[in-house]
Design a protein around this motif. Structure first.
Motif, PDB file in Angstrom:
ATOM      1  N   ASP A 169       0.850  -1.191   0.000  1.00  0.00           N
ATOM      2  CA  ASP A 169       0.000   0.000   0.000  1.00  0.00           C
ATOM      3  C   ASP A 169       0.886   1.241   0.000  1.00  0.00           C
ATOM      4  O   ASP A 169       2.047   1.197   0.401  1.00  0.00           O
TER       5      ASP A 169
ATOM      6  N   ARG B 212       0.927   5.575   0.669  1.00  0.00           N
ATOM      7  CA  ARG B 212       0.247   6.723   1.271  1.00  0.00           C
ATOM      8  C   ARG B 212       1.131   7.963   1.114  1.00  0.00           C
ATOM      9  O   ARG B 212       2.357   7.886   1.230  1.00  0.00           O
TER      10      ARG B 212
ATOM     11  N   THR C   3      -3.345  12.575   5.632  1.00  0.00           N
ATOM     12  CA  THR C   3      -3.231  11.862   4.353  1.00  0.00           C
ATOM     13  C   THR C   3      -3.884  12.645   3.214  1.00  0.00           C
ATOM     14  O   THR C   3      -5.016  13.082   3.322  1.00  0.00           O
TER      15      THR C   3
ATOM     16  N   PHE D  16      -3.318  11.209  -0.054  1.00  0.00           N
ATOM     17  CA  PHE D  16      -3.539  10.142  -1.019  1.00  0.00           C
ATOM     18  C   PHE D  16      -3.275   8.799  -0.358  1.00  0.00           C
ATOM     19  O   PHE D  16      -2.327   8.652   0.411  1.00  0.00           O
ATOM     20  N   TYR D  17      -4.124   7.826  -0.680  1.00  0.00           N
ATOM     21  CA  TYR D  17      -3.897   6.482  -0.162  1.00  0.00           C
ATOM     22  C   TYR D  17      -4.353   5.462  -1.202  1.00  0.00           C
ATOM     23  O   TYR D  17      -5.453   5.545  -1.746  1.00  0.00           O
ATOM     24  N   LYS D  18      -3.476   4.494  -1.492  1.00  0.00           N
ATOM     25  CA  LYS D  18      -3.830   3.373  -2.356  1.00  0.00           C
ATOM     26  C   LYS D  18      -3.836   2.131  -1.493  1.00  0.00           C
ATOM     27  O   LYS D  18      -2.839   1.790  -0.866  1.00  0.00           O
ATOM     28  N   ASP D  19      -4.985   1.450  -1.466  1.00  0.00           N
ATOM     29  CA  ASP D  19      -5.133   0.230  -0.666  1.00  0.00           C
ATOM     30  C   ASP D  19      -4.103  -0.816  -1.060  1.00  0.00           C
ATOM     31  O   ASP D  19      -3.600  -0.832  -2.180  1.00  0.00           O
TER      32      ASP D  19
ATOM     33  N   VAL E 154      -2.427  -3.875  -2.445  1.00  0.00           N
ATOM     34  CA  VAL E 154      -2.687  -4.768  -3.573  1.00  0.00           C
ATOM     35  C   VAL E 154      -1.400  -5.530  -3.884  1.00  0.00           C
ATOM     36  O   VAL E 154      -0.318  -5.115  -3.496  1.00  0.00           O
TER      37      VAL E 154
ATOM     38  N   GLU F 285       0.929  -6.335  -6.823  1.00  0.00           N
ATOM     39  CA  GLU F 285       1.282  -5.936  -8.194  1.00  0.00           C
ATOM     40  C   GLU F 285       2.468  -6.803  -8.602  1.00  0.00           C
ATOM     41  O   GLU F 285       3.582  -6.595  -8.117  1.00  0.00           O
TER      42      GLU F 285
ATOM     43  N   SER G 106       2.671   1.105  -9.350  1.00  0.00           N
ATOM     44  CA  SER G 106       2.615   2.503  -9.776  1.00  0.00           C
ATOM     45  C   SER G 106       1.339   3.164  -9.279  1.00  0.00           C
ATOM     46  O   SER G 106       0.312   2.507  -9.130  1.00  0.00           O
ATOM     47  N   VAL G 107       1.442   4.451  -9.016  1.00  0.00           N
ATOM     48  CA  VAL G 107       0.289   5.258  -8.641  1.00  0.00           C
ATOM     49  C   VAL G 107       0.417   6.618  -9.307  1.00  0.00           C
ATOM     50  O   VAL G 107       1.519   7.079  -9.615  1.00  0.00           O
TER      51      VAL G 107
ATOM     52  N   TYR H 134      -0.877  10.646  -8.811  1.00  0.00           N
ATOM     53  CA  TYR H 134      -1.523  11.596  -7.901  1.00  0.00           C
ATOM     54  C   TYR H 134      -1.303  13.015  -8.400  1.00  0.00           C
ATOM     55  O   TYR H 134      -0.203  13.368  -8.818  1.00  0.00           O
TER      56      TYR H 134
END
Length: 196
Positions: free
Chosen positions: A84, A86, A113, A115-118, A120, A122, A127-128, A130
């Motif tokens: 994850d 953040r 926070t 931004f937060y990506k749960d 996962v 990969e 990659s994210v 924002y």
């Protein structure tokens, strides 16, 4: 006079060493940004496609823009771990010196926070994307988990960084040291003539 010279040379060394302490878990290793998540390592880079085309950044981002964070695994184990990501505002006030223990001390992490990506899995590349809205100091937090084991990387970074760094300080310091040496030589020369 030589005491002042030694003093300013010591300050110069400390300022140069200061760069080595900054930015937490991201290490600039021979032009490759390396993220250290516990003992696990990954290549880490950030792109600003709207403002800087294909230019790669390690941490500090020169523009307030859409940012693409990419982590390419060096350790195969990362490809099977829950990861994850953040981004928080730097509410610690420590800027480049924020570390994991400072993040753990934040009472309401969710409030900080942006931004937060749960978590996962990969398998190849994490990659994210924002969109930053304002220039400020932020802290990125990557957590990788497998069963009961969790590893964390914390890296502070500045968005909208357009500073010139330490170079103006060095230029002033060099001018001052040059003047100091010139005056000392002149003083010694005057002392020599007075003694003869």
């Amino acid at each position: 006079m030589t005491i002042l010279l030694k003093f300013f040379l010591t300050i110069l060394v400390l300022v140069l060493a200061n760069d080595g302490f900054a930015h937490g878990s991201v290490v600039d290793d021979n032009d490759i940004c390396q993220l250290e998540v516990g003992f696990l390592k990954a290549h880490f880079k950030v792109y600003l496609p709207q403002t800087h085309d294909r230019e790669e950044f390690c941490e500090d981002l020169p523009a307030v823009s859409e940012s693409v964070f990419i982590m390419e695994y060096e350790h195969e184990l990362l490809s099977s771990m829950l990861i994850d990501f953040r981004i928080i505002r730097d509410v610690t006030g420590l800027k480049a010196f924020a570390r994991e223990e400072h993040i753990l001390a934040i009472e309401d992490l969710d409030a900080a926070t942006v931004f937060y990506k749960d978590a996962v899995i990969e398998p190849d590349v994490f990659s994210v994307v924002y969109q930053f809205d304002e220039a400020d100091w932020y802290v990125g937090i990557v957590r990788a988990s497998l069963g009961a084991e969790t590893y964390t990387a914390v890296f502070p970074f500045e968005v909208g960084f357009t500073g010139v760094g330490y170079w103006p300080f060095f230029a002033v310091l060099i001018c001052f040291l040059t003047t100091l040496v010139w005056y000392e030589k002149r003083y010694q020369k005057g002392k020599l003539y007075a003694g003869s």
